[in-house]
Write an enzyme that holds these catalytic residues in place. Sequence first.
Site, short mmCIF file in Angstrom:
data_model
loop_
_atom_site.label_atom_id
_atom_site.label_comp_id
_atom_site.label_asym_id
_atom_site.label_seq_id
_atom_site.Cartn_x
_atom_site.Cartn_y
_atom_site.Cartn_z
N TYR A 115 27.00 17.63 9.22
CA TYR A 115 28.31 18.14 8.78
C TYR A 115 28.40 18.03 7.26
O TYR A 115 28.05 16.99 6.70
CB TYR A 115 29.42 17.27 9.41
CG TYR A 115 30.81 17.56 8.85
CD1 TYR A 115 31.65 18.47 9.48
CD2 TYR A 115 31.26 16.92 7.69
CE1 TYR A 115 32.91 18.74 8.97
CE2 TYR A 115 32.53 17.18 7.18
CZ TYR A 115 33.34 18.09 7.82
OH TYR A 115 34.58 18.36 7.31
N GLU A 154 33.84 24.15 4.73
CA GLU A 154 33.43 23.24 5.81
C GLU A 154 32.30 23.89 6.59
O GLU A 154 32.49 24.95 7.19
CB GLU A 154 34.61 22.93 6.75
CG GLU A 154 34.24 21.87 7.78
CD GLU A 154 35.40 21.51 8.69
OE1 GLU A 154 35.96 22.41 9.35
OE2 GLU A 154 35.76 20.31 8.74
#
Length: 399
Positions: free
Chosen positions: A118, A206
């Site tokens: 991530y 993101e």
Amino acid sequence: MNIHEYQAKDILKSYGVRIQEGIVVDTPAQAVEAARELSNQTGTKWYVVKAQIHAGGRGKGGGVKLAKNLDEVREKSKDIIGMQLITHQTGPEGKKVNKVLIAEDVYYPGASEPKEYYISILLDRGKACNVIMASTEGGMDIEEVAEHTPEKIIKEWIDPRVGLQQFQARKLAFALGLEGEAHKEMVKFINALYKAYVETDSSMFEINPVLKTSDNKILAVDAKVNLDDNSMFRHKDFVALRDLNEEDALEVEASSNDLNYVKLDGNVGCMVNGAGLAMATMDIIKLSGGEPANFLDVGGGANAKTVEAGFRIILKDPNVKAILINIFGGIVRCDRVANGVVEAYKNIGEIRVPIIVRLQGTNAEEGARIIDESGLKVFSAVLLKDAAAKVKEVLASID
Ligand code: GDP
Ligand code: MN
């Protein structure tokens, strides 16, 4: 401004960020064509059909499906295009899928297992720095990780005056447990990503998951990019990326009239000038037993045109049982607003709900007189508490 995954990936690619390649389409037939072309370009034999909506959690909601041949590409595209996709970010009514991204499968087997990470970049206002957040726990709900195992999210703050330093990119790659070729690739990935973030004036990136493929490539499988509306004047080409289908129709109409409107679930429509007064007005509505149907800030220079546009937008919401207009005459005089209300009322014709107008500030008495003498079904109030009492009375008479 939010944009779609396929648009975000195009931007990232133009900055040298490696991505999962794909082609966006609107029909199952185009999907098959796209898959063929993708196979020629990348050699992939498997594909992923990905719903393009402005919300995350598509995988869990059934909006991301693996297809192992062209027939499956057609079938899965047929299932997804046109579906009402419900995810934890769409609300219970879901969002209609108009386009799908046909992407290459990047989870192919090889020397090592593919691994999901991530990475996000955003502004940390408190530290006046950009912050890169990274985690080995990519792919699944990062919110869960943040809540239960926050130590698994690594943060690196970037001073905007000096930019991303190489030791910082390396530190992040090491913290993600990467060595050798994958480490080098990750450093390159982070550098390109940060450059893209800064040069596009984004407010959020993101990438979840960032994938380490079985042959040690690092690439963006998903991409959520939030562009800063205030920078649009520097990025004229980004304006075209806006997808009005993804936005609430009334909010789109409001923004084209320079009104700040947010739809809510209540029964009292409100029209106010100034965000602070709008918040206070919503509180007063609640205190008097109503529920605000919207937030609407008509701005400092409220005039007949903005008042009329505001009326029309509020009235399109069938839940609205009464309208409270609360305008402070500072820059704008109350008599002008009152005339605007009367004029708008006449232009729209029959308005099906009672209207309570509270005008305070310059020429307040004159404003009240104009409303009272208009002969229309409009109640005027000078004090906020009178306005609230009137709202209560009106709601009671409806029930
Ligand atoms: P999100 O659910 O909206 O966040 O959509 P993502 O783009 O993150 O995709 C969801 C999940 O689909 C990923 O976490 C992967 O597990 C899976 N996925 C995405 N691309 C591929 C692929 O190329 N191959 C396989 N097997 N799975 C994929
Ligand atoms: Mn994702």
